[in-house]
Design a protein around this motif. Structure first.
Motif, mmCIF file in Angstrom:
data_model
loop_
_atom_site.group_PDB
_atom_site.id
_atom_site.type_symbol
_atom_site.label_atom_id
_atom_site.label_comp_id
_atom_site.label_asym_id
_atom_site.label_seq_id
_atom_site.Cartn_x
_atom_site.Cartn_y
_atom_site.Cartn_z
ATOM 1 N N ILE A 143 77.721 26.242 27.607
ATOM 2 C CA ILE A 143 76.482 27.118 27.315
ATOM 3 C C ILE A 143 75.318 26.604 28.402
ATOM 4 O O ILE A 143 74.140 26.638 28.194
ATOM 5 C CB ILE A 143 76.262 26.762 25.904
ATOM 6 N N ASP A 181 71.716 28.020 27.988
ATOM 7 C CA ASP A 181 71.598 29.391 28.310
ATOM 8 C C ASP A 181 71.782 30.061 27.124
ATOM 9 O O ASP A 181 72.728 30.526 26.395
ATOM 10 C CB ASP A 181 72.879 29.799 28.930
ATOM 11 N N ALA A 182 70.464 30.033 25.952
ATOM 12 C CA ALA A 182 70.575 30.590 24.716
ATOM 13 C C ALA A 182 70.278 32.171 24.920
ATOM 14 O O ALA A 182 70.043 32.686 23.772
ATOM 15 C CB ALA A 182 69.125 30.071 23.673
ATOM 16 N N SER A 183 70.226 32.796 25.856
ATOM 17 C CA SER A 183 70.288 34.290 25.937
ATOM 18 C C SER A 183 71.511 34.853 26.699
ATOM 19 O O SER A 183 71.539 36.084 26.874
ATOM 20 C CB SER A 183 69.021 34.625 26.508
ATOM 21 N N LEU A 238 66.968 36.023 21.702
ATOM 22 C CA LEU A 238 67.984 35.071 21.676
ATOM 23 C C LEU A 238 69.123 35.631 21.459
ATOM 24 O O LEU A 238 69.823 36.596 20.660
ATOM 25 C CB LEU A 238 67.949 33.984 20.510
ATOM 26 N N PRO A 292 72.617 33.736 22.404
ATOM 27 C CA PRO A 292 73.573 32.557 22.734
ATOM 28 C C PRO A 292 75.143 33.188 22.701
ATOM 29 O O PRO A 292 75.542 34.023 22.036
ATOM 30 C CB PRO A 292 73.313 31.446 21.888
ATOM 31 N N VAL A 348 78.754 29.109 20.675
ATOM 32 C CA VAL A 348 77.747 28.143 20.290
ATOM 33 C C VAL A 348 78.032 27.499 18.868
ATOM 34 O O VAL A 348 78.671 28.075 18.001
ATOM 35 C CB VAL A 348 76.583 28.885 20.407
ATOM 36 N N LEU A 374 72.196 24.736 18.138
ATOM 37 C CA LEU A 374 71.150 25.947 18.067
ATOM 38 C C LEU A 374 69.844 25.171 17.447
ATOM 39 O O LEU A 374 68.863 25.607 17.575
ATOM 40 C CB LEU A 374 71.736 26.766 16.820
ATOM 41 N N VAL A 382 67.988 24.576 20.446
ATOM 42 C CA VAL A 382 67.369 25.646 20.968
ATOM 43 C C VAL A 382 66.187 26.123 20.083
ATOM 44 O O VAL A 382 65.030 26.428 20.584
ATOM 45 C CB VAL A 382 68.445 26.921 21.020
#
Ligand SMILES: Cc1ncc(COP(=O)(O)O)c(C=O)c1O
Length: 441
Positions: A22, A34-36, A413, A415, A419, A424, A427
């Protein structure tokens, strides 16, 4: 000095050099969560070994064969796989290289279907304001983001827009969610009647609105009424699941949760998870049968459609999602993310709404929670949140124009499906800091 025409010409972008799980790392060694998934793309994160292996195996066999000469085993297998898990009545797939191409193909196939059915007078599309369907001219025409359409308006095909299904701002206080959905459905019905039902080709909608509203699902019953209205008027329903589809909301297709099947459906992003450019159009049997029994060919094509490497990537991505039961993780972690966002932002002075489904969550930023007044668009709050988040090693997907195409800001968002809860937590913590910093001055 760069020779690339970057998205923002004056902006200086960090160089992404590697990605793992991630995280993306830049050339200075800085890591970003990379939460999107970029723009809800990287559903398996980066450098997934099974996907890379499948791509290597394919490229060692065959990298490219033009689809006017050949089909390939990998394209056939991917189509079989998609049809096996598709909504009812979908029996064929057209491969393209991304979301806009999938929407263009949908618009053209819908029109060709009616021409070949002996109804060439049909020419209008109906879509919704505050929607995004891509940047090519057809996709832009059906898209409902005013600021993106405005300067190209003279070039765009005939489209009429109705209200978005946007409960936070659209539902009246004296209305239940069901009554709100019913009101929206009646608006669509009236628009079809106004244009003349036999002049309309299709209604186009994102099942869950992504980039332009920030993960907004429709009110209960809305899509069932839309399906019924489209059927009654014999117009097609085109669902855009480019962003919300392929597992993002916790079911493979977002429309499963609405208990409807579209006539045409565009998918992309999560299909190939970013490992290669690929999109697809899923096609109902009646449309396929009309063209197959009529002209015998869809009047459309691209050089790279059905690209073997992209098909191999997508087949591997979809295989991993099933093998590792990742849709269950989307539902579990999605519920966790929603809870954490509500805890952190539920009473935040500048957050008006937290919404979403699965690992597709959005928060809407407001200057005043009571009146829902948005921030002055001149502040470009969404851009500030993005740079404050990047400074903290966090990728989220903020956007402006939420309210009416000009005013309003939200953060999306999305992810990767792999994840886990501790990440989280980080994040949400970093996002909170970024929003606090962006709204401080
Ligand atoms: C709902 C939706 N449709 C279409 C598109 C266009 O896809 P692409 O950028 O791959 O052309 C996007 C891209 O963000 C999207 O979110």
């Amino acid at each position: 000095m760069t020779h690339v025409l970057h998205r923002r010409i004056a902006h200086s972008y960090p160089f992404a050099v590697s990605g793992h799980g991630i995280t993306i790392r830049d050339s200075a060694g800085k890591e970003y969560i990379d939460a999107s998934g970029g723009a809800a793309v990287s559903c398996l994160g980066h450098s997934h070994p099974d996907v890379l292996r499948a791509m290597r195996e394919q490229i060692d066999k065959l990298a490219y064969a033009h689809t006017s000469f050949f089909t390939t085993q990998v394209a056939e297998e991917l189509a079989d796989d998609l049809v096996a898990h598709a909504p009812d009545g979908i029996g064929h797939v057209l491969f393209v290289s991304g979301g806009s191409e999938a929407i263009e193909a949908a618009l053209k196939l819908a029109r060709q279907y009616f021409v070949e059915s002996g109804e060439p007078q049909r020419r209008y599309f109906i879509a919704r304001r505050q929607s995004y369907h891509g940047t090519t001219l057809g996709a832009l025409a059906v898209g409902g983001r005013e600021w993106q359409r405005r300067e190209f308006a003279p070039l765009l095909i005939e489209t009429r827009h109705v209200s978005p299904a946007y409960e936070y701002r659209g539902r009246r206080v004296d209305e239940t969610p069901q009554a709100y959905g019913e009101r929206l459905a009646r608006e669509l019905d009236a628009k079809i009647t106004e244009l003349g039902a036999d002049h309309v080709i299709a209604f186009v909608a994102e099942t869950v609105v992504g980039a332009s509203l920030g993960a907004v699902p429709a009110p209960p019953g809305y899509f069932q009424r839309v399906r019924e209205i489209c059927d009654r008027h014999r117009i097609l329903l085109i669902l855009d699941e480019v962003m919300c589809g392929m597992g993002r909301t916790g079911t493979l297709h977002a429309c499963e949760q609405e208990e409807i099947a579209p006539d045409l459906m565009a998918i992309a992003k999560g299909l190939g998870g970013g490992y290669a450019p690929i999109g697809a159009l899923l096609i109902q049997d009646k449309i396929f049968a009309t063209v197959a029994g009529g002209s015998g060919a869809f009047q459309h094509g691209h050089t790279y459609m059905g690209h073997p490497l992209a098909c191999a990537a997508a087949l591997a991505v979809q295989g991993v999602i099933r093998r590792d039961k990742l849709l269950a993780n989307v539902r579990t972690q999605g519920a966790y993310l929603s809870r954490r966002l509500n805890e952190r932002f539920g009473n935040h002075p500048y957050v008006g709404d937290v919404r979403g489904r699965g690992l597709f969550q959005g928060i809407e930023l407001v200057a005043d929670r009571g009146t829902k007044e948005p921030f002055d668009p001149g502040l470009k709050l969404h851009a500030r949140v993005k740079s404050e988040a990047m400074a903290r090693g966090l990728m989220v997907y903020p956007m402006g124009g939420t309210v009416d195409g000009v005013r309003g800001d939200h953060v999306l968002l999305a992810p990767p499906f792999i994840v886990e809860a501790p990440l989280l937590d980080t994040v949400v913590e970093r996002l909170g800091e970024a929003i606090d910093a962006a709204t401080a001055s």
